[in-house]
Design a protein around this motif. Structure first.
Motif, PDB file in Angstrom:
ATOM      1  N   PHE A  55       0.831  -1.206   0.000  1.00  0.00           N
ATOM      2  CA  PHE A  55       0.000   0.000   0.000  1.00  0.00           C
ATOM      3  C   PHE A  55       0.863   1.251   0.000  1.00  0.00           C
ATOM      4  N   PHE A  99      -2.131   6.816   4.509  1.00  0.00           N
ATOM      5  CA  PHE A  99      -3.215   6.378   5.391  1.00  0.00           C
ATOM      6  C   PHE A  99      -3.213   7.288   6.614  1.00  0.00           C
ATOM      7  N   GLU A 159      -8.074   6.976   3.587  1.00  0.00           N
ATOM      8  CA  GLU A 159      -7.067   6.403   2.691  1.00  0.00           C
ATOM      9  C   GLU A 159      -6.946   7.331   1.498  1.00  0.00           C
ATOM     10  N   ARG A 211      -3.329   0.649  -8.297  1.00  0.00           N
ATOM     11  CA  ARG A 211      -3.047  -0.489  -7.420  1.00  0.00           C
ATOM     12  C   ARG A 211      -4.195  -0.828  -6.489  1.00  0.00           C
ATOM     13  N   VAL A 212      -5.311  -0.132  -6.623  1.00  0.00           N
ATOM     14  CA  VAL A 212      -6.407  -0.368  -5.679  1.00  0.00           C
ATOM     15  C   VAL A 212      -7.635  -0.887  -6.411  1.00  0.00           C
ATOM     16  N   GLY A 234      -9.174   1.577  12.790  1.00  0.00           N
ATOM     17  CA  GLY A 234      -7.817   1.177  12.451  1.00  0.00           C
ATOM     18  C   GLY A 234      -7.539  -0.265  12.828  1.00  0.00           C
ATOM     19  N   GLU A 242       4.665  -6.205   8.586  1.00  0.00           N
ATOM     20  CA  GLU A 242       3.432  -5.507   8.982  1.00  0.00           C
ATOM     21  C   GLU A 242       3.021  -5.884  10.410  1.00  0.00           C
TER      22      GLU A 242
HETATM   23  C1  6A9 Z   1      -6.981  -2.460   0.393  1.00  0.00           C
HETATM   24  C2  6A9 Z   1      -6.012  -3.999  -1.276  1.00  0.00           C
HETATM   25  C3  6A9 Z   1      -3.239  -4.711  -3.536  1.00  0.00           C
HETATM   26  C4  6A9 Z   1      -4.672  -2.158   7.569  1.00  0.00           C
HETATM   27  O1  6A9 Z   1      -1.409   0.289   7.052  1.00  0.00           O
HETATM   28  C5  6A9 Z   1      -2.552   0.699   6.411  1.00  0.00           C
HETATM   29  C6  6A9 Z   1      -3.768   0.039   7.028  1.00  0.00           C
HETATM   30  C7  6A9 Z   1      -3.901   0.432   8.503  1.00  0.00           C
HETATM   31  O2  6A9 Z   1      -4.257   1.772   8.599  1.00  0.00           O
HETATM   32  C8  6A9 Z   1      -4.937  -0.365   9.225  1.00  0.00           C
HETATM   33  O3  6A9 Z   1      -4.906  -0.066  10.588  1.00  0.00           O
HETATM   34  N1  6A9 Z   1      -3.669  -1.405   6.863  1.00  0.00           N
HETATM   35  C9  6A9 Z   1      -4.695  -1.844   9.033  1.00  0.00           C
HETATM   36  O4  6A9 Z   1      -5.668  -2.581   9.692  1.00  0.00           O
HETATM   37  C10 6A9 Z   1      -3.574  -1.833   5.449  1.00  0.00           C
HETATM   38  C11 6A9 Z   1      -4.800  -1.522   4.660  1.00  0.00           C
HETATM   39  C12 6A9 Z   1      -4.649  -1.883   3.237  1.00  0.00           C
HETATM   40  C13 6A9 Z   1      -5.912  -1.691   2.482  1.00  0.00           C
HETATM   41  C14 6A9 Z   1      -5.713  -2.131   1.072  1.00  0.00           C
HETATM   42  C15 6A9 Z   1      -6.762  -2.729  -1.034  1.00  0.00           C
HETATM   43  C16 6A9 Z   1      -5.300  -3.977  -2.557  1.00  0.00           C
HETATM   44  O5  6A9 Z   1      -3.930  -4.336  -2.365  1.00  0.00           O
END
Ligand code: 6A9
Length: 762
Positions: free
Chosen positions: A361, A365, A404, A414-415, A500, A731
């Motif tokens: 990602f 964020f 986001e 990428r999303v 979060g 992560e």
């Molecule tokens: C959705 C997928 C190719 C999840 O670190 C960023 C966030 C945090 O803020 C959050 O607390 N992460 C945590 O629970 C990752 C979120 C990624 C969303 C991606 C799309 C496509 O990927």
């Protein structure tokens, strides 16, 4: 007529900027205002890429391919991608301003990318990139490096071609914000077998790799080789094309080891004493490198704490990746409110921000960024101030900041579509306030008029009021994360993405009656900080002080959130533990088909405290809302140390093992995320809290001290061991084995390990 006008007005709100002076002044990131940070490795999504902090910057970057590979066609590396399965990559040194050194381990070889900037002229100066490729085994290798420049909708490029070989020697270019510039590719070192180039028209800056692949041709076998060369096919733009080429690539194919330089020179830099190449480049690189070392030693003092050289390099890499992953994005989010039938674009805006993960990602964020800047602000408060300002300027007239940020074509690419739209009832913890503890004193001493604080404060108040009106719970002084899905049938527990903590279990049946202890603690902290900032610039703080007093009143907190029965802080809501995912029975006369598991509820939910023990239950301690003398501390500290609950040898796990949803899939396909794994941002807060409770006078100081020492060692040792073993910072980490999990590299908040080593918690 009035009704329709009113509807139109309501639909506009979500995409209307807040009417309050922006923190950033106009053009604050331009070459003229801030030449020092105009250029940077602000394309965190690529293995190596540079751009400026102007919206339509040309993009510079690199791709490479292994000519020796058995895979057909050979894979081309460009955007950071976990699928590439690189053994290890990341910045070893990066100061966020002047230089960086990165190592990328790909199969049998290692690519080292370094760059140094040199000021001069009025367009951000020059830079040189040095790329070195060497074998990591005794096997010979043959690799192609492809360095490119691509225009983003504006400017011109003019190649300077060699006379007798298909080689671009240089590219002259022009864009509005960069003026005239020249990119030069001096002779590389080592044995170069081929020079090639590509001049073409890419359909968009998110399609560079596709455009490059289209330009590849397979060149005749060498007598000695068993595989053909993959080389770029030269000029592919016909002379009668409507627009000139926007994408030019220089390719060299050489035997390992070899190295090449790329010089970017700004035409307005007329006083340059020499070209930044060869020994001149190397000596400037080592000068910056030495300054970095000294500053790192002075800032974090790790030698004094007895860390090994290896551990110190690890901490350096964590910091460098945080700084080296800062990106500059420009574009607009897709947003939606209840008044919009379809998503609408937010206004076009810039975002200078860190990113959680380059591979998975590479974008901004909201709540991650507050954590990032705890670290960044210790290294370079000016960078942090700028990042936080960019974020606050994304506030709309309602006081909302989208969580986001998917800005620009590369980020959007990428999303998956279903994740793009941001909804204006959704919050995310207001962590941007965390680095302000460091930034406010910095601003007070660095700005005579405290101009930026005077613009930051009203925005913080508006932001606070947004939470304080849209995220209220059912009774006074309670708060609720909005946006939980009440209709979901496939989820074991409706997610709370806004908090979060995604799948961390909350009330099994989302209703308006629910209220959340973590959000209440964030609000306590938030109101206190607004009061502090107000006082520091001589403004009235009484309203926020009294809100803060109420929200941190331990008696009121206990009344609302302390479960006598379970002896822990809890969320409140309509809840039952008796839920299960099961395959639905096909209806009679229905053809057999694959049906996804659905939730079955085995007993009626009751209003009351939610049965879960984990990060959320710890919030009054994590955010230091609980008084150091509170008798509840004894029980909470005892629970923290309990291995059946959150204690492990590797850090605190997110959810206690006795919680019914511990380690459970949330749907048939969604593995547990915040249901056991160890997360570094929360562990950082836990250490900060323990450090506070061991120092503040109270009956439980020694208990806090023991936990602090042990938890800190566990975290550092495990993260370091995993780094040595896997090459990455992750992560999150397994609560069973300590193994790195989730995406990697993840040098967002996991890089807080540097502050943990340095014991800096404010
Ligand atoms: C959705 C997928 C190719 C999840 O670190 C960023 C966030 C945090 O803020 C959050 O607390 N992460 C945590 O629970 C990752 C979120 C990624 C969303 C991606 C799309 C496509 O990927």
């Amino acid at each position: 007529f009035g009704y329709f006008r009113y509807q139109m007005y309501l639909r506009e709100l979500v995409k209307t900027p807040l009417y309050s002076p922006t923190v950033l002044t106009k053009d604050s990131t331009s070459a003229a205002s801030d030449p020092d940070r105009f250029w940077g490795t602000y394309r965190a999504n690529t293995y190596f890429g540079l751009r400026t902090r102007s919206p339509k910057s040309p993009l510079f970057g690199m791709m490479w391919l292994n000519q020796q590979t058995q895979q057909m066609p050979p894979p081309i590396r460009h955007w950071c991608d976990q699928g590439d399965k690189l053994h290890k990559y990341g910045w070893l040194k990066h100061d966020g301003r002047h230089f960086g050194v990165q190592e990328i381990h790909d199969g049998d070889f290692k690519v080292t990318t370094s760059f140094v900037k040199r000021p001069g002229g009025s367009h951000g100066g020059d830079w040189t990139a040095y790329i070195d490729v060497s074998n990591t085994t005794t096997r010979p290798g043959l690799v192609s490096l492809m360095f490119y420049v691509a225009l983003d909708d504006q400017g011109q490029l003019q190649p300077v071609l060699a006379k007798n070989s298909p080689r671009i020697n240089a590219i002259n270019g022009y864009t509005q914000d960069l003026g005239h510039f020249k990119l030069t590719f001096p002779k590389s070192t080592g044995s170069t077998l081929r020079h090639n180039y590509l001049i073409t028209l890419a359909p968009g800056v998110n399609k560079l790799k596709e455009a490059l692949i289209k330009g590849i041709k397979v060149e005749a076998w060498d007598k000695a080789r068993k595989v053909p060369f993959f080389v770029l096919g030269g000029d592919q733009v016909s002379s009668d094309a409507e627009s000139g080429p926007n994408f030019m690539v220089h390719q060299i194919t050489a035997e390992l080891p070899f190295s090449m330089e790329v010089l970017f020179e700004s035409a307005s830099n007329v006083d340059r004493p020499n070209h930044l190449q060869g020994d001149i480049f190397q000596s400037l690189l080592s000068e910056h490198s030495q300054k970095f070392e000294n500053k790192f030693t002075n800032t974090f003092q790790l030698q004094k704490k007895g860390f090994s050289d290896g551990q110190i390099e690890f901490a350096k890499a964590a910091l460098s990746n945080m700084l080296g992953s800062i990106g500059y994005f420009y574009g607009s989010s897709l947003v939606q409110s209840v008044y919009n039938e379809e998503p609408v674009p937010y206004w076009n805006a810039a975002l200078y921000t860190g990113v959680p993960s380059r591979s998975f990602f590479p974008r901004g964020f909201l709540w991650d960024e507050g954590f990032h800047n705890l670290l960044i602000s210790k290294w370079d408060p000016e960078i942090s101030k700028d990042i936080v300002s960019h974020w606050l300027d994304l506030m709309n007239t309602e006081g909302w900041i989208p969580r986001e940020q998917i800005l620009g074509a590369e980020a959007r690419d990428r999303v998956p579509a279903e994740f793009v739209v941001q909804r204006n009832q959704n919050a995310n913890p207001p962590t941007l306030i965390l680095p302000l503890k460091t930034l406010v004193p910095y601003i007070l001493q660095s700005e005579t008029e405290e101009q930026s604080l005077k613009r930051i404060l009203p925005r913080l108040k508006t932001w606070f009021n947004w939470y304080n009106t849209t995220q209220l719970g059912p009774i006074p002084f309670t708060y609720r994360w909005k946006g939980r899905d009440r209709k979901t049938v496939r989820e074991l527990n409706a997610k709370t993405l806004t908090s979060g903590l995604d799948d961390y279990p909350r009330a099994s049946h989302p209703t308006d009656d629910e209220y959340h202890v973590d959000l209440r603690c964030w609000m306590a902290l938030f109101s206190g900080l607004i009061a502090d900032i107000s006082k520091s610039i001589g403004e009235d703080a009484t309203a926020y002080e009294s809100t803060h007093a109420l929200l941190s009143d331990n008696g009121l907190l206990d009344e609302l959130h302390w479960s006598e029965k379970k002896q822990q802080y809890s969320d409140y809501g309509l809840h039952t533990d008796k839920v299960k995912l099961e395959k639905p029975q096909p209806k009679p006369n229905q053809p057999p088909m694959h049906l996804e598991k659905e939730r079955v509820v085995y007993s009626d939910p009751q209003l009351g405290f939610v049965n879960a023990f984990g990060y959320v239950s710890l919030f009054p301690v994590l955010l230091k809302i609980l008084e150091p003398t509170s008798p509840k501390l004894f029980k909470i500290f005892t629970d923290i140390r309990n291995e059946k609950l959150v204690w492990t040898d590797f850090g605190l796990r997110s959810l206690g093992q006795t919680t019914p949803l511990y380690n459970r899939y949330n749907t048939e396909h969604d593995p547990p995320y915040w249901r056991g794994a160890i997360w570094i941002n929360m562990n950082y807060l836990a250490l900060g809290a323990l450090d506070y409770y061991r120092k503040a006078p109270g009956p439980y100081q020694s208990q806090a001290d023991r936990l602090y020492v042990e938890l800190r060692n566990n975290l550092i040792n495990n993260m370091y061991n995993q780094y040595v073993k896997t090459g990455y910072i992750w992560e999150n980490y397994s609560d069973k084995t300590g193994e790195g999990k989730g995406c990697h590299p993840f040098t967002g908040w996991s890089a807080l390990v540097t502050l943990i080593m340095s014991e800096v918690y404010e």
